[in-house]
Design a protein around this motif. Sequence first.
Motif, mmCIF file in Angstrom:
data_model
loop_
_atom_site.group_PDB
_atom_site.id
_atom_site.type_symbol
_atom_site.label_atom_id
_atom_site.label_comp_id
_atom_site.label_asym_id
_atom_site.label_seq_id
_atom_site.Cartn_x
_atom_site.Cartn_y
_atom_site.Cartn_z
ATOM 1 N N UNK A 91 -44.833 21.003 30.115
ATOM 2 C CA UNK A 91 -45.525 22.292 30.017
ATOM 3 C C UNK A 91 -44.468 23.338 29.717
ATOM 4 N N UNK A 92 -44.880 24.424 29.096
ATOM 5 C CA UNK A 92 -43.898 25.449 28.770
ATOM 6 C C UNK A 92 -44.488 26.840 28.871
ATOM 7 N N UNK A 93 -43.601 27.814 28.997
ATOM 8 C CA UNK A 93 -43.975 29.224 28.933
ATOM 9 C C UNK A 93 -43.356 29.752 27.639
ATOM 10 N N UNK A 94 -44.212 30.203 26.741
ATOM 11 C CA UNK A 94 -43.783 30.538 25.381
ATOM 12 C C UNK A 94 -43.897 32.036 25.134
ATOM 13 N N UNK A 95 -42.870 32.554 24.497
ATOM 14 C CA UNK A 95 -42.927 33.946 24.045
ATOM 15 C C UNK A 95 -43.773 33.973 22.783
ATOM 16 N N UNK A 96 -44.954 34.558 22.886
ATOM 17 C CA UNK A 96 -45.880 34.587 21.753
ATOM 18 C C UNK A 96 -45.963 36.006 21.227
ATOM 19 N N UNK B 255 -38.838 36.637 26.372
ATOM 20 C CA UNK B 255 -37.663 35.848 26.770
ATOM 21 C C UNK B 255 -37.827 35.177 28.132
ATOM 22 N N UNK B 256 -38.922 34.408 28.348
ATOM 23 C CA UNK B 256 -39.133 33.765 29.642
ATOM 24 C C UNK B 256 -38.133 32.643 29.914
#
Length: 340
Positions: A60-65, A109-110
């Motif tokens: 799973x990831x946290x993406x800068x969208x 920038x997570x």
Amino acid sequence: MNTITVAGQAIPSMPWQAKPTQAQGPVWRYSENPVVPRNPAPGISRVFNSAVVPWEDGFIGVFRAEYVNGRPFLHLGYSADALQWKIDESPIPMVDGEGKDYPPLYAYDPRLVKIEDTYYIIWCTDFHGAALGLASTQDFKTFRRLENPFLPFNRNGVLFPRKHRGRFLLLSRPSDSGHTPFGDIFLSESPDLVYWGRHRHVMSKGGQGWWQTLKIGGGPAPIETSEGWLLIYHGVTQTCNGYVYSMGGAILDLDEPSRVLYRSQNFLLTPEMAYETQGFVDNVIFPCATLVDAPSGRIAIYYGAADTYVGLAFAQADELISYIKATSEVVGDDPDLGRP
Ligand code: BMA
């Protein structure tokens, strides 16, 4: 004989490619980069500077969208192999301590790190100027925002993956309100993720390596190894055509992480490929996450490319650490405790 060991879990299913024979240096790119292309979901024009972790049977990831209006928010992404990502169409829903909606005004920038049984996201948020935001989750469904660690201006925060002497550790780069014409990395600690103190200076920009003369900033969460904390970071130089962001590597003392033991004076990766040299912002390599298979020492590094794509690179921990030691140049008072 390989005497360098890496702490942490086994992730045998993480992406990996053997080092190509023509590769220079200890870090090499994934041949199928970028792993997240342009326009990956409706309303999202670019995804970059993002963080991933193993989760359940996959990742799973946290993406800068970055939206089609140019504003950035954080979105979850899911993958079975950490290569093909499905990015959520809605932003991560953040709540306050009472469960009420508490969305950031923007978010970029997570970094994502698991400490004990909780995952923490730290990112750049708005607080009368750019500041660090912090949120926690245990299930990737409920995301509770915690207090912002610091006053503005600070855009670059990286949590360590475990407590040290019972305290959380956070690397950050305090700055001014502009595009940071200066910037060193500092360390702060907290017993509770609310109150931060015992600030220490860690690393200065500069040295022989001109690629890091303007500013430096932490990258992925430091990796614990028998040689110290392996810190992958970014360094910036200024040219007549603008800033150039490259990837660097340092080793911090395990017991006193504000001490720099070794630091490569060479970049580990600098913009070369078209997806790094041409994009929304040309010439940017911005590492934000690693997956590490501890038993083999394999490292997969996720980095933002040209503020447009997510790129992936690989390194072998023992080779990378040996390279950093062999090319080391500590700068200024890097080796000191960095006390005020
Ligand atoms: C930095 C941050 C990053 C960005 C980089 C290059 O200051 O804003 O998000 O990737 O600039 O534009």
